[in-house]
Design a protein around this motif. Structure first.
Motif, PDB file in Angstrom:
ATOM      1  N   LEU A  17      -5.906  -1.101 -10.923  1.00  0.00           N
ATOM      2  CA  LEU A  17      -6.962  -0.149 -11.258  1.00  0.00           C
ATOM      3  C   LEU A  17      -6.381   1.253 -11.418  1.00  0.00           C
ATOM      4  O   LEU A  17      -6.753   1.990 -12.330  1.00  0.00           O
ATOM      5  N   VAL A  18      -5.456   1.618 -10.523  1.00  0.00           N
ATOM      6  CA  VAL A  18      -4.862   2.944 -10.601  1.00  0.00           C
ATOM      7  C   VAL A  18      -4.190   3.142 -11.950  1.00  0.00           C
ATOM      8  O   VAL A  18      -4.221   4.215 -12.538  1.00  0.00           O
ATOM      9  N   PRO A  42       1.899   4.633  -4.490  1.00  0.00           N
ATOM     10  CA  PRO A  42       2.085   5.959  -5.099  1.00  0.00           C
ATOM     11  C   PRO A  42       3.420   6.084  -5.842  1.00  0.00           C
ATOM     12  O   PRO A  42       3.528   6.859  -6.793  1.00  0.00           O
ATOM     13  N   LEU A 102      -6.526   3.136  -0.577  1.00  0.00           N
ATOM     14  CA  LEU A 102      -6.008   3.251  -1.941  1.00  0.00           C
ATOM     15  C   LEU A 102      -6.417   4.603  -2.531  1.00  0.00           C
ATOM     16  O   LEU A 102      -5.585   5.333  -3.075  1.00  0.00           O
ATOM     17  N   GLY A 146      -5.926  -3.015  -6.494  1.00  0.00           N
ATOM     18  CA  GLY A 146      -6.010  -1.554  -6.438  1.00  0.00           C
ATOM     19  C   GLY A 146      -4.949  -0.917  -7.319  1.00  0.00           C
ATOM     20  O   GLY A 146      -5.222   0.026  -8.067  1.00  0.00           O
ATOM     21  N   ALA A 147      -3.735  -1.467  -7.250  1.00  0.00           N
ATOM     22  CA  ALA A 147      -2.636  -0.918  -8.044  1.00  0.00           C
ATOM     23  C   ALA A 147      -2.931  -1.043  -9.535  1.00  0.00           C
ATOM     24  O   ALA A 147      -2.670  -0.133 -10.309  1.00  0.00           O
ATOM     25  N   ALA A 170       0.832  -1.202   0.000  1.00  0.00           N
ATOM     26  CA  ALA A 170       0.000   0.000   0.000  1.00  0.00           C
ATOM     27  C   ALA A 170       0.869   1.255   0.000  1.00  0.00           C
ATOM     28  O   ALA A 170       0.610   2.213  -0.724  1.00  0.00           O
ATOM     29  N   ILE A 171       1.925   1.240   0.817  1.00  0.00           N
ATOM     30  CA  ILE A 171       2.763   2.432   0.941  1.00  0.00           C
ATOM     31  C   ILE A 171       3.494   2.729  -0.371  1.00  0.00           C
ATOM     32  O   ILE A 171       3.689   3.882  -0.727  1.00  0.00           O
ATOM     33  N   PHE A 208       3.216   5.342  -9.587  1.00  0.00           N
ATOM     34  CA  PHE A 208       2.494   6.226 -10.504  1.00  0.00           C
ATOM     35  C   PHE A 208       3.413   6.694 -11.628  1.00  0.00           C
ATOM     36  O   PHE A 208       2.986   6.879 -12.751  1.00  0.00           O
ATOM     37  N   ARG A 258      -4.449   7.447  -1.121  1.00  0.00           N
ATOM     38  CA  ARG A 258      -3.084   7.575  -1.643  1.00  0.00           C
ATOM     39  C   ARG A 258      -3.086   8.239  -3.015  1.00  0.00           C
ATOM     40  O   ARG A 258      -2.138   8.921  -3.382  1.00  0.00           O
TER      41      ARG A 258
END
Lengths: 502, 330
Positions: free
Chosen positions: A341-342, A54, B55, A338-339, A50-51, A57, B58
């Motif tokens: 989807l981002v 970002p 999520l 989640g990653a 999770a950390i 990105f 972030r």
């Protein structure tokens, strides 16, 4: 034939990602991060993922997932290091690794134990990967047949393992398990959210995080036990063993390796089961089918092998429903989804047709991460073992600080630290009474799984127990449980006849 | 020998410092409303790292950083269905350097938890997201429209088993309130979260599921489920083809929302500055696109509008909780 060609095309479609130096640099950084988060208790794999989302990105989606998969794989392995060296499982999945790893380290074979854990992790991971790449569709069919009834029975099967993971008296093991079940009832009940044993405080409303209990019962209690010894006692002299030995240790036990990896893959693929249950089950199975079960718990090579190969194989297992169905089986895969989807990709059946290079990137980075696990563990074994030659009066306070920071960092909550200390004292007293902590943790993990699913299945079937025998999957698990119980009773009888006495 | 002891002590001291650093760094220096924001801002997420809310946080934190001009740090304080982190927020220094992102489940905690959550000790800053619940059925089920499902449910009380993410959660409360309005008696089956509830629908364990769109998405893609309606006031810009229950003739609209809150007694000047930064962020096309990718619908409301909204919605929610017999708190 065409199917095979298509499959190979899928696997290789992402190779170009791994021709660039950047990708390998990211994978290397990822393995260092995974090592750190996995080793420190309280810092979990899912937290690491999770950390660092970002940070991805700025990368391409392929590089991003390669980076995250590496963190995931390495952190599951790294939990073993803390378990072997200081008897604190770095991640919940490495509890069973410590059963034999720690006694081995205490008799001067820390390097050998780390070597076995490393090779077992890499090979177990490889089996998981092969299943992910080749047998995904079959495993998914199996996993989708898991409903509330099957989870109830899976929990029951876990409980039958108590007799294998508790040292000494079975009665005391069951006592520990019952204590664990009781601890699991603290907090809101899972069905109607009614507060239980919370004494009107909100701190206890959410229940007690089992990682906090884990750190207290294993870590702090161990510090207390060590304090009884003379503080200036000489540290254990560690012998150094070569790379070849680690491979020989593992490869000379192919049956145990393959069986444990299969158990890990299948349990990993079942949503909500995960690596901790996988490693406990395969440890229990390894012990019951071993010719020398008395070695387990006293530094058995098979013990470490079973625990580590299965928890790493479960990574591959957990990726199966995530990649093919888009279902997260555990917190780690939930973060990975989640990653995805981002980065504008949605996992599931469409990913394979729309974005095969991405699927290939997941497979290949998993494989490369396993190579890094090998390099890291084998080259590092010697240095990790050195940690144990730190004098006791320096090492023990460090472990104590680690317990405090670990339990705090979980939820940034001082109340958790207090709970950890309380469980440290309880753990110390229980060890004095020869009740080992492992069955307690098993009770805490399986309790909610059993209660929630049993009550839910009763709501679903309107109070009927029939689905337990009418659902084929459930019936099959019932048969396995019956077999385990009957054969253990037989085994115990035979042992009783031979030794005539206890 | 002496040198070795000194060196060893120094090594230990460095290790201790390294371990203690994260704890120490969280303390903030003295600040005034005029200079806000002039240092790191902490956002409390009362859920564990890796969840859906985490999520999203972030992602938007990276945008809010640019608007505020200072780093935004996420601090996960999970436990007791969001109450632990929110209580920490209540007790934080009211200077705007600590704010929290809380969902509708905290509003519900005023009535469904013992001890009750002191929602009134928080100051609303802005509403950021909204998420309608879906009324979903399995793709191989006989119900093609909401009317067919409701007709079946009315004729067979208790026959429809409804998966939600746990008693007292927004998913449960909103769906239960809808079926009550529609005059259907359903059997509620609590699952530990949206994911398991959606999976239960896809594998045929239940007939209906009430989960937000994001949880249904993979099953929708896989052709396992059919979404009959959503519970929002308006159609979702993300899924314009799905009708609302109001359009289909049921007098009902309620959806989940996420707001930003600060502790009570935070100076109004600070709240205004924070709100202005959020407003700028909410209009950026790149922000909207990034949030849409993870199925988050932006529903910005300014401080005053959000207060008005809460004044209307809170009594409504209390009524719903009472009507469903979920009230635990005195």
């Amino acid at each position: 034939m065409q199917y095979i060609q298509e499959t190979f095309a899928l696997w290789s479609s992402g190779i170009h990602i791994f021709t660039s130096f950047d990708t390998h640099l990211l994978i290397f950084v990822g393995s260092v991060i995974g090592l750190l988060f996995g080793t420190l208790p309280g810092l979990s794999s899912s937290m690491a993922l999770a950390i660092f989302i970002p940070f991805t990105f700025g990368f391409t989606p392929h590089q991003g997932i390669a980076f995250l998969i590496t963190i995931y794989t390495t952190s599951v392995f790294a939990g073993a290091l803390a378990a072997i060296l200081v008897n604190i499982p770095g991640t919940p999945s490495s509890i069973s690794t410590g059963f034999d790893g720690y006694p081995m380290a205490q008799r001067g074979e820390a390097g050998r134990a780390v070597g076995i854990a490393t090779v077992a992790s890499a090979l177990g991971g490889l089996v998981g990967l092969i299943f992910l790449m080749v047998f995904s569709p079959m495993i998914v069919l199996l996993a989708r047949r898991f409903g509330s009834w099957e989870y109830v029975l899976l929990a029951v099967m876990g409980v039958t393992m108590i007799s294998y993971i508790s040292k000494g008296s079975i009665i005391k093991g069951l006592l520990g398990g019952t204590l664990g079940l009781f601890i699991a009832t603290i907090g809101e009940d899972p069905i109607i959210s009614y507060p239980r044993f919370s004494f009107g405080t909100y701190q206890l409303l959410g229940g007690i995080d089992f990682v906090v209990i884990l750190i207290g019962l294993f870590g702090l209690a161990e510090v207390f036990l060590q304090l009884e010894k003379h503080i200036r006692a000489e540290p254990v002299v560690q012998t150094v063993s070569g790379f070849g030995r680690s491979f020989r240790d593992v490869l000379s036990r192919p049956v145990c390796l393959i069986r444990s990896s299969l158990i890990g893959t299948v349990i990993g693929a079942i949503p909500a089961a995960g690596p901790s249950i996988a490693s406990v089950v395969s440890y229990g199975v390894a012990k019951r089918s071993s010719r020398n079960p008395e070695e387990f718990g006293n530094g058995s090579i098979d013990g470490i092998l079973a625990a580590e190969s299965s928890n790493n194989a479960s990574v591959g297992g957990a990726l199966i429903p995530m990649m093919t169905l888009g279902i997260p089986g555990d917190p780690m895969t939930a973060v990975l989804i989640g990653a995805l989807l981002v980065h504008g990709l949605s996992p599931g059946p469409r990913l394979f047709t729309d974005n095969p290079a991405y699927v290939s990137a997941v497979y290949l980075s998993y494989a490369i991460a396993l190579v890094w696990v090998l390099i890291n563990g084998l080259l590092g074994a010697r240095w990790y073992a050195k940690l144990l030659s730190i004098p006791r009066h320096v090492l023990l306070p460090m472990i104590m600080v680690l317990c405090m920071v670990g339990s705090y960092s979980l939820n940034s909550n001082l109340f958790d630290v207090l709970i950890m200390v309380i469980f440290g004292v309880i753990g110390y007293l229980l060890q004095k009474a020869a009740i080992s902590p492992a069955p307690i943790i098993l009770g805490v993990v399986l309790g909610p799984m059993f209660e929630t699913n049993l009550r839910r299945s009763m709501i679903l079937s309107r109070g009927s127990f029939m689905p337990f025998v009418t659902r084929p999957m459930s019936l099959a698990i019932l048969a396995v449980i019956a077999y385990i119980i009957v054969s253990s009773v037989r085994q115990a009888r035979r042992a009783g006849k031979n030794s005539s006495g206890v | 020998m002496k040198m070795r002891i000194v060196a060893r002590t120094a090594l230990v001291a460095v290790l201790f410092l390294a371990l203690a650093l994260p704890l120490w760094a969280s303390g903030a220096a003295e600040q005034t409303p005029e200079t806000y924001p002039s240092g790191t801002v902490t956002s409390i997420i009362p859920w564990p790292a890796g969840g859906r809310t985490d999520l999203a946080a972030r992602v938007w934190a990276s945008f809010l950083e640019q608007e505020l001009g200072v780093p935004v740090v996420i601090s996960n304080m999970a436990g007791a269905g969001g109450v632990t982190g929110s209580n920490t927020l209540i007790r934080a220094r009211p200077d705007g350097y600590t704010f929290g992102v809380l969902s509708i489940s905290l509003n519900l905690s005023m009535w469904t938890k013992t001890p009750p959550f002191e929602f009134e000790r928080l100051e609303p800053v802005a509403m950021l997201f909204s998420a309608p619940m879906t009324v979903s059925v399995a793709a191989d089920s006989p119900w093609q429209t909401l009317d067919e499902l409701i007709a079946y449910g009315r004729a067979n009380p208790g026959a429809l088993r409804h998966a939600n993410s746990g008693s007292g959660t927004s998913q449960h409360v909103i769906s239960a309130a809808f079926f009550q309005t529609a005059g259907v008696e359903v059997t509620h089956v609590p699952y530990g979260g949206d994911g398991p509830a959606a999976t239960a629908l896809a594998t045929g364990e239940v007939e209906v599921a009430g989960a937000p769109m994001i949880a249904m998405q993979p099953f929708l893609d896989g052709g396992d489920v059919r979404i009959l309606a959503i519970t929002g006031e308006q159609r979702s810009p993300l899924y314009p083809d799905i009708p609302t229950v109001r359009e289909l003739g049921y007098d009902f609209a309620l959806e989940s929302f996420d707001g930003i809150y600060v502790p009570e007694n935070t100076p109004r000047a600070v709240i205004d500055r924070l709100d202005a930064a959020i407003a700028r962020m909410a209009q950026r096309p790149d922000f909207i696109e990034a949030m849409h990718r993870i199925s988050y619908e932006i529903a910005y409301l300014s401080t005053d509008d959000f207060r008005e909204y809460l004044a209307v919605v809170n009594p409504q929610l209390e009524q719903v909780v009472n009507g469903l017999g979920l009230r635990l708190a005195p």
